[in-house]
Design an enzyme around this catalytic site. Structure first.
Site, mmCIF file in Angstrom:
data_model
loop_
_atom_site.group_PDB
_atom_site.id
_atom_site.type_symbol
_atom_site.label_atom_id
_atom_site.label_comp_id
_atom_site.label_asym_id
_atom_site.label_seq_id
_atom_site.Cartn_x
_atom_site.Cartn_y
_atom_site.Cartn_z
ATOM 1 N N HIS A 8 0.854 -1.181 0.000
ATOM 2 C CA HIS A 8 0.000 0.000 0.000
ATOM 3 C C HIS A 8 0.901 1.245 0.000
ATOM 4 O O HIS A 8 1.976 1.238 0.630
ATOM 5 C CB HIS A 8 -0.898 -0.028 1.248
ATOM 6 C CG HIS A 8 -1.968 1.014 1.222
ATOM 7 N ND1 HIS A 8 -1.709 2.327 1.531
ATOM 8 C CD2 HIS A 8 -3.285 0.943 0.907
ATOM 9 C CE1 HIS A 8 -2.830 3.020 1.410
ATOM 10 N NE2 HIS A 8 -3.802 2.201 1.031
ATOM 11 N N GLU B 167 -3.454 2.838 -7.198
ATOM 12 C CA GLU B 167 -3.819 3.729 -6.107
ATOM 13 C C GLU B 167 -2.837 4.902 -6.042
ATOM 14 O O GLU B 167 -1.766 4.803 -5.437
ATOM 15 C CB GLU B 167 -3.782 2.897 -4.819
ATOM 16 C CG GLU B 167 -4.040 3.650 -3.583
ATOM 17 C CD GLU B 167 -3.104 3.138 -2.500
ATOM 18 O OE1 GLU B 167 -3.555 3.024 -1.381
ATOM 19 O OE2 GLU B 167 -1.925 2.856 -2.803
HETATM 20 P P1 PGA Z 1 -9.371 6.374 0.852
HETATM 21 O O1 PGA Z 1 -8.188 5.321 1.002
HETATM 22 O O2 PGA Z 1 -10.554 5.645 0.316
HETATM 23 O O3 PGA Z 1 -9.578 6.925 2.234
HETATM 24 O O4 PGA Z 1 -8.895 7.422 -0.109
HETATM 25 C C1 PGA Z 1 -7.978 4.348 0.020
HETATM 26 C C2 PGA Z 1 -6.744 3.570 0.321
HETATM 27 O O5 PGA Z 1 -5.767 4.149 0.807
HETATM 28 O O6 PGA Z 1 -6.707 2.349 0.143
#
Ligand code: PGA
Length: 243
Positions: free
Chosen positions: A103, A158
């Site tokens: 992540h 992401e």
């Molecule tokens: P968020 O986080 O939906 O709060 O933007 C997503 C993530 O970091 O997986």
């Protein structure tokens, strides 16, 4: 072909056991039963390691047995003398079936490297956990991915800037998400499921769900509230299935 979405609640470093209990109760009290939608896809909760045992024991009690357990990380090591680590074997023992790996918050705050991501992926797959490899760029997707079958892992795009901050959402534009995922697919010949993460919420989820390359989401902030999270599930599953 009907699209089966995977929606993952990423609680990050939040929720005591008591708060997790309230969340389950909140979700189980929604008017529609989550099981009615689950056939249209999969819903997983990536909770902190501290609440996984509680969830493992409580999902059925709340009639939420179809929810899948996920972890937010896994050790690069197997079970053994590695103080402080959580190896894949011990996660499997608690019913964990998916695992976030790499992540962007781990890469940024804990300087997690591609080599570690690669090792973690190996540990997860070996134990039958499906890793969700998180990447902002192609260079963050481990090169050993081609040693695995496409159904053994999932890739999530992401962008760090799209992650919500204190409840403020700033999602990536849907067309940019599609373009990025197309690029991932083309350049790496990826045939696995692809997810998007970053400020997904009840207002924008249905739009992202309909992008051709998107097979689901990782939802951070909007997953902390059971109503909000349920509303995402409802909208996505209703709009992508013939319910
Ligand atoms: P968020 O986080 O939906 O709060 O933007 C997503 C993530 O970091 O997986």
């Amino acid at each position: 072909m009907e699209k089966k979405l995977l929606i993952v609640a990423n609680w990050k470093a939040n929720k005591t056991v008591q708060e997790a209990d309230q969340w389950l109760r909140g979700l189980s009290q929604q008017e529609a039963k989550i099981d009615e939608y689950i056939g249209a896809g999969e819903v997983a909760i990536a909770s902190p390691t501290t609440t996984i045992p509680f969830l493992f024991e409580s999902l059925t009690k709340y009639g939420l047995g179809s929810l899948i357990l996920a972890s937010q990380d896994v050790s690069i090591y197997p079970a053994g003398p590695y103080t402080g680590e959580t190896p894949a074997e011990l996660l499997v023992d608690l019913g964990v079936r998916y695992c976030l790996i790499g992540h962007s918050e781990r890469r940024k705050f804990f300087r997690e490297t591609n080599l570690e991501v690669e090792a973690k992926m190996g540990q997860a797959v070996k134990l039958g956990i499906t890793p969700i490899i998180c990447a902002q760029e192609i260079s963050e997707i481990p090169t050993n991915i081609r040693n695995y079958q496409p159904n053994q892992y999932v890739v999530m795009y992401e962008p760090f800037e799209a992650i919500s901050t204190e409840g403020e959402y700033h999602a990536e534009k849907p067309e940019r998400v599609e373009a990025k995922l197309e690029d991932f697919k083309k350049k790496l010949n990826l045939q696995c499921r692809l997810l998007y993460g970053g400020s997904v919420n009840p207002e924008n989820a249905a739009v992202f769900a309909q992008l051709p390359s998107v097979s689901g989401f990782v939802v951070g902030h909007a997953s902390l509230d059971p109503q909000e999270f349920f509303s995402i599930i409802e909208q996505c599953f209703l709009k992508t299935s013939p319910h």
